[in-house]
Enzyme design. Structure first.
Site, PDB file in Angstrom:
ATOM      1  N   HIS A   1      43.147  38.566  41.259  1.00 53.73           N
ATOM      2  CA  HIS A   1      43.474  39.263  42.510  1.00 53.73           C
ATOM      3  C   HIS A   1      44.607  38.553  43.244  1.00 53.73           C
ATOM      4  O   HIS A   1      44.388  37.692  44.097  1.00 53.73           O
ATOM      5  CB  HIS A   1      42.214  39.295  43.384  1.00 53.73           C
ATOM      6  CG  HIS A   1      42.279  40.247  44.520  1.00 53.73           C
ATOM      7  ND1 HIS A   1      41.186  40.964  44.956  1.00 53.73           N
ATOM      8  CD2 HIS A   1      43.288  40.618  45.342  1.00 53.73           C
ATOM      9  CE1 HIS A   1      41.522  41.727  45.986  1.00 53.73           C
ATOM     10  NE2 HIS A   1      42.796  41.519  46.246  1.00 53.73           N
TER      11      HIS A   1
ATOM     12  N   HIS B   1      48.462  39.201  45.238  1.00 54.76           N
ATOM     13  CA  HIS B   1      49.461  40.115  45.798  1.00 54.76           C
ATOM     14  C   HIS B   1      50.827  39.431  45.697  1.00 54.76           C
ATOM     15  O   HIS B   1      51.068  38.422  46.357  1.00 54.76           O
ATOM     16  CB  HIS B   1      49.138  40.447  47.259  1.00 54.76           C
ATOM     17  CG  HIS B   1      47.852  41.182  47.432  1.00 54.76           C
ATOM     18  ND1 HIS B   1      47.745  42.554  47.335  1.00 54.76           N
ATOM     19  CD2 HIS B   1      46.596  40.724  47.675  1.00 54.76           C
ATOM     20  CE1 HIS B   1      46.482  42.923  47.530  1.00 54.76           C
ATOM     21  NE2 HIS B   1      45.770  41.821  47.731  1.00 54.76           N
ATOM     22  N   LEU B   2      51.701  39.996  44.871  1.00 54.66           N
ATOM     23  CA  LEU B   2      53.031  39.415  44.680  1.00 54.66           C
ATOM     24  C   LEU B   2      54.116  40.140  45.475  1.00 54.66           C
ATOM     25  O   LEU B   2      55.268  39.712  45.493  1.00 54.66           O
ATOM     26  CB  LEU B   2      53.389  39.401  43.188  1.00 54.66           C
ATOM     27  CG  LEU B   2      52.503  38.486  42.327  1.00 54.66           C
ATOM     28  CD1 LEU B   2      52.926  38.549  40.870  1.00 54.66           C
ATOM     29  CD2 LEU B   2      52.537  37.048  42.831  1.00 54.66           C
TER      30      LEU B   2
ATOM     31  N   HIS C   1      37.824  47.937  46.356  1.00 53.14           N
ATOM     32  CA  HIS C   1      37.851  47.329  47.684  1.00 53.14           C
ATOM     33  C   HIS C   1      36.737  48.015  48.471  1.00 53.14           C
ATOM     34  O   HIS C   1      36.902  49.145  48.934  1.00 53.14           O
ATOM     35  CB  HIS C   1      39.219  47.558  48.330  1.00 53.14           C
ATOM     36  CG  HIS C   1      39.307  47.132  49.764  1.00 53.14           C
ATOM     37  ND1 HIS C   1      40.056  46.050  50.153  1.00 53.14           N
ATOM     38  CD2 HIS C   1      38.762  47.637  50.896  1.00 53.14           C
ATOM     39  CE1 HIS C   1      39.968  45.916  51.473  1.00 53.14           C
ATOM     40  NE2 HIS C   1      39.188  46.861  51.936  1.00 53.14           N
TER      41      HIS C   1
ATOM     42  N   ASP D   1      42.783  36.452  46.141  1.00 52.40           N
ATOM     43  CA  ASP D   1      43.281  37.463  47.077  1.00 52.40           C
ATOM     44  C   ASP D   1      44.486  36.907  47.838  1.00 52.40           C
ATOM     45  O   ASP D   1      44.637  37.103  49.054  1.00 52.40           O
ATOM     46  CB  ASP D   1      42.192  37.916  48.055  1.00 52.40           C
ATOM     47  CG  ASP D   1      42.557  39.194  48.809  1.00 52.40           C
ATOM     48  OD1 ASP D   1      43.605  39.798  48.484  1.00 52.40           O
ATOM     49  OD2 ASP D   1      41.811  39.575  49.733  1.00 52.40           O
TER      50      ASP D   1
ATOM     51  N   HIS E   1      52.352  37.094  53.867  1.00 44.52           N
ATOM     52  CA  HIS E   1      52.908  37.973  54.897  1.00 44.52           C
ATOM     53  C   HIS E   1      54.083  37.279  55.573  1.00 44.52           C
ATOM     54  O   HIS E   1      54.098  36.048  55.722  1.00 44.52           O
ATOM     55  CB  HIS E   1      51.862  38.329  55.964  1.00 44.52           C
ATOM     56  CG  HIS E   1      50.817  39.280  55.492  1.00 44.52           C
ATOM     57  ND1 HIS E   1      51.103  40.557  55.073  1.00 44.52           N
ATOM     58  CD2 HIS E   1      49.467  39.142  55.385  1.00 44.52           C
ATOM     59  CE1 HIS E   1      49.973  41.165  54.727  1.00 44.52           C
ATOM     60  NE2 HIS E   1      48.979  40.328  54.892  1.00 44.52           N
TER      61      HIS E   1
END
Length: 425
Positions: A56, A58-59, A177, A303, A307
């Site tokens: 899990h 996020h790239l 999710h 996860d 940001h």
């Protein structure tokens, strides 16, 4: 290809031995090895683990390269001891077609720091209205096997059933999710004593538990495979425990932050602690740790959610949820579990590799095994400085915390991506 001789290293906590890496595989394991042509890495005091695998991550690329790119996220992963990561689909454009997942896969191959396995979206545009091109993504060069609308719940039970039925044909997995959106509208943190005191709208535990219970029943009915993302409540653990006892094909993950942090962190109103699902109570943390130890929860997944400054350093209500995780996950696992090396290897490498079907990953260092491994110094302690992280973002909840363990080296198919704690490229 350079040969490497790692001397006096403990393989998954066993007695010190030597490892010879040659031609991309572990060639020999045993004490007193010699190899005049090999570069020697002193493994004294170090523990060798199979390269970590994250289900899990996020790239952000394509679309939000200001927060992260495949290359920067891959570098962060390598520095965290990872040799493979599964990249979530909530990019821009969404990874809901063969073209987009192949783009992410190729970017990962170009970076050559970890193996990047794309996760495809379940629904078009993550909108939850109609199925995405699941078959086309499965047949693409990326060979997608896990599908998720992470960040959004597949809330429609009919659509969820259809997705489970579709992927069953090629033994795929739907990663959910778990969040009933009608119970979390406007939610800012966990619903409980702290949210009441702070005057913030709460995200009730039942919003997660209800979806997991529903999806377990759907999975049992269809006979397919379900993976539950970022489990965060004690109630969810019990639903999963019962499902596994019945033989339902369900696996689950927990994040490092849900194993360590609680909703009391929100009292600072620091948006770095805003995450979805939210940080829960101390009793939830205790239940999650126990479930991880006994196997009800199968894996630790980061996860990792980078940001930009604009999206995170603002008022709590407007901040995007999410935390960095790749460069600190193994340290958190060591802090929470202690030096239980076999358990750490199982939850952070072997099992996630098996779930994702990543051949060549998740195998303990042994003769003939692909040399995907990481070396950790368990005696070291490091203070987390956000400016020193490889990620393009800085939203780590562990800033200025001192954590155990230090990644000394990571090898991907026999080539070092990290040496002496520093990225090779």
């Amino acid at each position: 290809m350079t040969a490497y001789l790692i001397t006096s290293v403990s393989v998954v906590g066993a007695a010190p031995t030597d490892l010879l890496i040659r031609d991309g595989v572990v060639a020999e394991v045993g004490p007193g090895l010699t190899a005049p042509d090999a570069t020697v890495v002193d493994g004294t005091g170090l523990v060798a683990l199979p390269g970590l695998v994250d289900l899990h991550t996020h790239l952000r690329e394509p679309g939000r390269e200001d927060a992260e790119t495949v290359e920067s996220g891959s570098r962060a992963a390598a520095l965290g001891g990872y040799t493979a990561v599964c990249a979530m689909a909530n990019t821009s454009p969404v990874a809901d077609t063969a073209g987009v997942v192949e783009q992410v896969w190729r970017l990962g191959r170009e970076a050559s720091l970890v193996d990047v396995q794309p996760i495809g979206a379940v629904t078009v545009g993550l909108a939850g209205e109609r199925l995405a091109e699941l078959g086309a993504m499965a047949d693409s060069a990326a060979r997608v096997r896990i599908f998720s609308d992470d960040g959004h719940c597949v809330a429609d039970p009919k659509l969820m059933r259809r997705a489970l039925e579709y992927v069953k044909a090629f033994d795929g997995i739907i990663a959910q999710h778990a969040e009933e959106p009608r119970l979390t509208e406007g939610a800012q943190m966990h619903e409980g004593e702290v949210s009441t005191r702070l005057g913030l709208i709460g995200w009730p535990a039942v919003a997660e538990e209800a979806i997991i219970a529903r999806d377990v029943l759907l999975t049992e009915h269809v006979g397919s495979r379900l993976h539950v993302c970022h489990v965060s409540t004690a109630g969810s653990v019990e639903v999963l425990r019962q499902a596994k006892a019945r033989g339902v094909r369900v696996t689950a993950e927990v994040t490092p932050h849900h194993l360590l942090l609680t909703d009391e962190r929100a009292e600072s109103y620091d948006p770095v602690f805003k995450v979805n699902p939210p940080l829960r109570t101390a009793s939830d943390v205790t239940a999650l740790r126990a479930a991880l130890a006994d196997g009800v929860i199968d894996v630790i997944a980061t996860d990792h959610a980078p940001h930009s400054v604009e999206d995170k350093e603002c008022e709590w209500a407007y901040a995007r949820p999410g935390m960095l995780g790749l460069e600190t996950a193994l340290s958190i696992a060591l802090d929470v579990l202690g030096p239980e090396w076999d358990l750490i290897a199982e939850r952070m490498s072997r099992t996630p590799a098996r779930i994702a079907g990543l051949t060549g990953h998740g195998a303990d260092p042994a003769p003939g095994v692909p040399a995907n491994l990481t070396l950790i110094d368990p005696a070291a302690r490091r203070t987390i400085e956000p400016a020193e992280l490889a990620s393009r973002s800085r939203n780590t909840p562990y800033a200025r915390m001192t954590l155990p363990g230090r990644i000394v080296a990571t090898f991907l198919r026999g080539e070092p991506t990290v040496l002496d704690g520093k990225a090779v490229k």
